[in-house]
Design a protein around this motif. Structure first.
Motif, mmCIF file in Angstrom:
data_model
loop_
_atom_site.group_PDB
_atom_site.id
_atom_site.type_symbol
_atom_site.label_atom_id
_atom_site.label_comp_id
_atom_site.label_asym_id
_atom_site.label_seq_id
_atom_site.Cartn_x
_atom_site.Cartn_y
_atom_site.Cartn_z
ATOM 1 N N VAL A 280 0.851 -1.194 0.000
ATOM 2 C CA VAL A 280 0.000 0.000 0.000
ATOM 3 C C VAL A 280 0.886 1.244 0.000
ATOM 4 C CG1 VAL A 280 -2.123 0.963 0.956
ATOM 5 C CG2 VAL A 280 -1.521 -1.372 1.486
ATOM 6 N N SER A 281 1.969 1.175 -0.732
ATOM 7 C CA SER A 281 2.897 2.301 -0.824
ATOM 8 C C SER A 281 2.656 3.081 -2.102
ATOM 9 C CB SER A 281 4.343 1.783 -0.810
ATOM 10 O OG SER A 281 4.595 1.001 -1.971
ATOM 11 N N ALA A 282 3.287 4.237 -2.206
ATOM 12 C CA ALA A 282 3.180 5.025 -3.435
ATOM 13 C C ALA A 282 3.857 4.296 -4.595
ATOM 14 C CB ALA A 282 3.816 6.397 -3.220
ATOM 15 N N ASP A 283 4.877 3.502 -4.311
ATOM 16 C CA ASP A 283 5.603 2.797 -5.371
ATOM 17 C C ASP A 283 4.754 1.747 -6.075
ATOM 18 O OD1 ASP A 283 7.904 4.242 -5.067
ATOM 19 O OD2 ASP A 283 8.928 2.769 -3.800
ATOM 20 N N ILE A 284 3.787 1.175 -5.358
ATOM 21 C CA ILE A 284 2.975 0.130 -5.977
ATOM 22 C C ILE A 284 2.151 0.692 -7.145
ATOM 23 C CG2 ILE A 284 0.856 0.325 -4.625
ATOM 24 C CD1 ILE A 284 2.689 -2.972 -5.399
ATOM 25 N N LEU A 285 1.959 2.015 -7.194
ATOM 26 C CA LEU A 285 1.204 2.629 -8.278
ATOM 27 C C LEU A 285 2.076 2.942 -9.490
ATOM 28 C CD1 LEU A 285 -1.178 5.060 -6.364
ATOM 29 C CD2 LEU A 285 -1.543 2.693 -7.051
ATOM 30 N N LYS A 286 3.380 2.773 -9.357
ATOM 31 C CA LYS A 286 4.291 3.013 -10.472
ATOM 32 C C LYS A 286 4.578 1.676 -11.154
ATOM 33 C CE LYS A 286 6.446 6.956 -8.153
ATOM 34 N NZ LYS A 286 7.705 7.565 -7.664
ATOM 35 N N PRO A 287 4.203 1.520 -12.417
ATOM 36 C CA PRO A 287 4.342 0.223 -13.097
ATOM 37 C C PRO A 287 5.730 -0.397 -12.978
ATOM 38 C CG PRO A 287 3.086 1.747 -14.446
ATOM 39 C CD PRO A 287 3.592 2.537 -13.281
ATOM 40 N N ASP A 288 6.783 0.400 -13.119
ATOM 41 C CA ASP A 288 8.133 -0.155 -13.057
ATOM 42 C C ASP A 288 8.461 -0.674 -11.666
ATOM 43 O OD1 ASP A 288 8.465 0.485 -15.691
ATOM 44 O OD2 ASP A 288 9.515 2.391 -15.309
ATOM 45 N N ARG A 289 8.119 0.081 -10.641
ATOM 46 C CA ARG A 289 8.389 -0.354 -9.262
ATOM 47 C C ARG A 289 7.462 -1.490 -8.859
ATOM 48 N NH1 ARG A 289 11.098 -1.435 -6.642
ATOM 49 N NH2 ARG A 289 10.523 -0.712 -4.553
ATOM 50 N N ARG A 290 6.222 -1.472 -9.365
ATOM 51 C CA ARG A 290 5.274 -2.525 -9.032
ATOM 52 C C ARG A 290 5.813 -3.893 -9.455
ATOM 53 N NH1 ARG A 290 0.716 -1.587 -12.474
ATOM 54 N NH2 ARG A 290 0.531 0.311 -11.234
ATOM 55 N N ARG A 291 6.400 -3.938 -10.617
ATOM 56 C CA ARG A 291 6.957 -5.190 -11.131
ATOM 57 C C ARG A 291 8.012 -5.744 -10.173
ATOM 58 N NH1 ARG A 291 11.020 -6.979 -14.724
ATOM 59 N NH2 ARG A 291 10.308 -8.623 -16.137
ATOM 60 N N ASP A 292 8.896 -4.880 -9.680
ATOM 61 C CA ASP A 292 9.938 -5.318 -8.743
ATOM 62 C C ASP A 292 9.347 -5.764 -7.411
ATOM 63 O OD1 ASP A 292 11.864 -4.710 -10.638
ATOM 64 O OD2 ASP A 292 12.215 -2.688 -9.845
ATOM 65 N N ILE A 293 8.358 -5.006 -6.917
ATOM 66 C CA ILE A 293 7.743 -5.337 -5.635
ATOM 67 C C ILE A 293 7.072 -6.693 -5.687
ATOM 68 C CG2 ILE A 293 5.889 -4.701 -4.036
ATOM 69 C CD1 ILE A 293 6.552 -1.764 -4.666
ATOM 70 N N VAL A 294 6.326 -6.938 -6.742
ATOM 71 C CA VAL A 294 5.626 -8.218 -6.868
ATOM 72 C C VAL A 294 6.626 -9.372 -6.885
ATOM 73 C CG1 VAL A 294 4.202 -9.629 -8.398
ATOM 74 C CG2 VAL A 294 3.599 -7.248 -7.979
ATOM 75 N N ARG A 295 7.731 -9.218 -7.596
ATOM 76 C CA ARG A 295 8.728 -10.283 -7.663
ATOM 77 C C ARG A 295 9.461 -10.484 -6.345
ATOM 78 N NH1 ARG A 295 7.379 -9.320 -12.474
ATOM 79 N NH2 ARG A 295 7.933 -10.636 -14.272
ATOM 80 N N GLN A 296 9.576 -9.457 -5.569
ATOM 81 C CA GLN A 296 10.250 -9.576 -4.280
ATOM 82 C C GLN A 296 9.340 -10.179 -3.208
ATOM 83 O OE1 GLN A 296 12.012 -5.806 -3.121
ATOM 84 N NE2 GLN A 296 12.634 -5.402 -5.225
ATOM 85 N N LEU A 297 8.041 -9.859 -3.258
ATOM 86 C CA LEU A 297 7.133 -10.229 -2.176
ATOM 87 C C LEU A 297 6.430 -11.562 -2.377
ATOM 88 C CD1 LEU A 297 7.617 -7.360 -1.195
ATOM 89 C CD2 LEU A 297 5.168 -7.105 -0.857
ATOM 90 N N PHE A 298 6.109 -11.914 -3.604
ATOM 91 C CA PHE A 298 5.229 -13.065 -3.835
ATOM 92 C C PHE A 298 6.003 -14.337 -4.185
ATOM 93 C CE2 PHE A 298 2.486 -9.443 -4.288
ATOM 94 C CZ PHE A 298 1.275 -9.876 -3.749
ATOM 95 N N VAL A 299 5.366 -15.467 -3.879
ATOM 96 C CA VAL A 299 5.948 -16.756 -4.250
ATOM 97 C C VAL A 299 6.027 -16.815 -5.776
ATOM 98 C CG1 VAL A 299 5.151 -17.945 -2.183
ATOM 99 C CG2 VAL A 299 3.664 -17.850 -4.185
ATOM 100 N N PRO A 300 7.059 -17.434 -6.338
ATOM 101 C CA PRO A 300 7.255 -17.427 -7.796
ATOM 102 C C PRO A 300 6.037 -17.852 -8.602
ATOM 103 C CG PRO A 300 9.194 -18.296 -6.701
ATOM 104 C CD PRO A 300 8.164 -18.116 -5.635
#
Length: 282
Positions: free
Chosen positions: A128-148
């Motif tokens: 629920v951060s501001a970065d999650i709304l940025k497509p480029d940062r969202r991609r990194d966040i999803v890969r860091q947080l979620f199971v493959p």
């Protein structure tokens, strides 16, 4: 700004004792053994067996009183400790939360209940951060947080939820950036965590959160407001760390708003730039 619609696994797609006790023994009389100062019949002499019996009774009486006083102290201590037990669900453990960071997100959690709660708290902040709304940062966040196995599906769902129309509604362009002179704010603070379910390889943790969300600036159509919500994160142990399998969000519990004067946009924007975030730990 919270996540908006729910995201879940299917579609996504939280005084006595210290004082002395005196034992008053029966008065044995005064003078030379002939009774009180006013005279009276002489008391018969006690034999040794009677004396031993009396001494034994006195010793037992003193022991009983001492035991009672000690028990009273124990009750008082238990009563004093009760508030600590009551605050245990939100009290810090003192255990180091993580071993390091994966980008800007803490990682390396312990494979236990505390580690799962710490992971859930930090992941709620990232989701629920501001970065999650940025497509480029969202991609990194999803890969860091979620199971493959969940990365592709979750990334597609979030891209759909935070499309251009949604971004425009909160005053952001297609890249998730605010207009010149504006500052987008999305800062979440976990208030507490609760383990709903826990096994060696999986955990369900609720994270109660508050936060500030919106766009600060003159003429903003989405002013910064506060929010209260609970996130439920279903975690799995994968690649040596806790990872998110799915998550959902619901409103509240929310307290009554205090009667305070709202800060202006410049004060909010300045606070966001000057006050850094935390690594959260259970």
């Amino acid at each position: 700004m919270s996540l908006g619609d729910e995201h879940d696994g299917a579609s996504s797609t939280g005084g006595g004792g210290a004082g002395q006790t005196r034992t008053r023994l029966p008065d044995s009389g005064a003078g030379d053994g002939y009774g009180g100062v006013y005279g009276g019949a002489r008391r018969p002499a006690r034999n040794s067996r009677s004396l031993i019996t009396v001494v034994g009774v006195v010793v037992l009486l003193i022991a009983a009183i001492a035991f009672a006083n000690r028990s009273g102290d124990g009750d008082a201590s238990s009563s004093d400790a009760a508030p600590d037990r009551a605050t245990a669900p939100t009290a810090a453990t003192g255990v180091k939360p993580v071993a390091g960071k994966n980008g800007t997100i803490p990682s390396g959690y312990a494979r236990d209940e505390q580690g799962a709660q710490s992971a859930a708290a930090n992941y709620a902040v990232a989701l629920v951060s501001a970065d999650i709304l940025k497509p480029d940062r969202r991609r990194d966040i999803v890969r860091q947080l979620f199971v493959p196995s969940r990365v592709s599906a979750l990334e597609a769902e979030l891209n759909k939820a935070y499309d251009k129309e949604f971004l425009a509604k909160v005053g952001l362009d297609a890249s998730g950036n605010a207009a010149q002179g504006m500052t987008y704010v999305s800062r979440t603070a976990p208030v507490g965590t609760k383990v709903v379910d826990l096994t060696a390889d999986a955990a369900t943790v609720e994270v109660w959160c508050t936060g500030v969300f919106g766009t600060a600036g003159i003429g903003s159509t989405s002013p910064v407001t506060n929010d209260w919500f609970t996130m439920t994160l279903r975690l799995r142990w994968a690649d040596g760390d806790w990872k998110v399998d799915s998550f959902s969000q619901k409103e509240g519990p929310a307290p009554v708003n205090a009667d305070r004067t709202a800060s202006n946009a410049d004060e909010i924007a300045k606070a966001v730039s000057e006050f850094g975030g935390f690594t959260y730990a259970r």
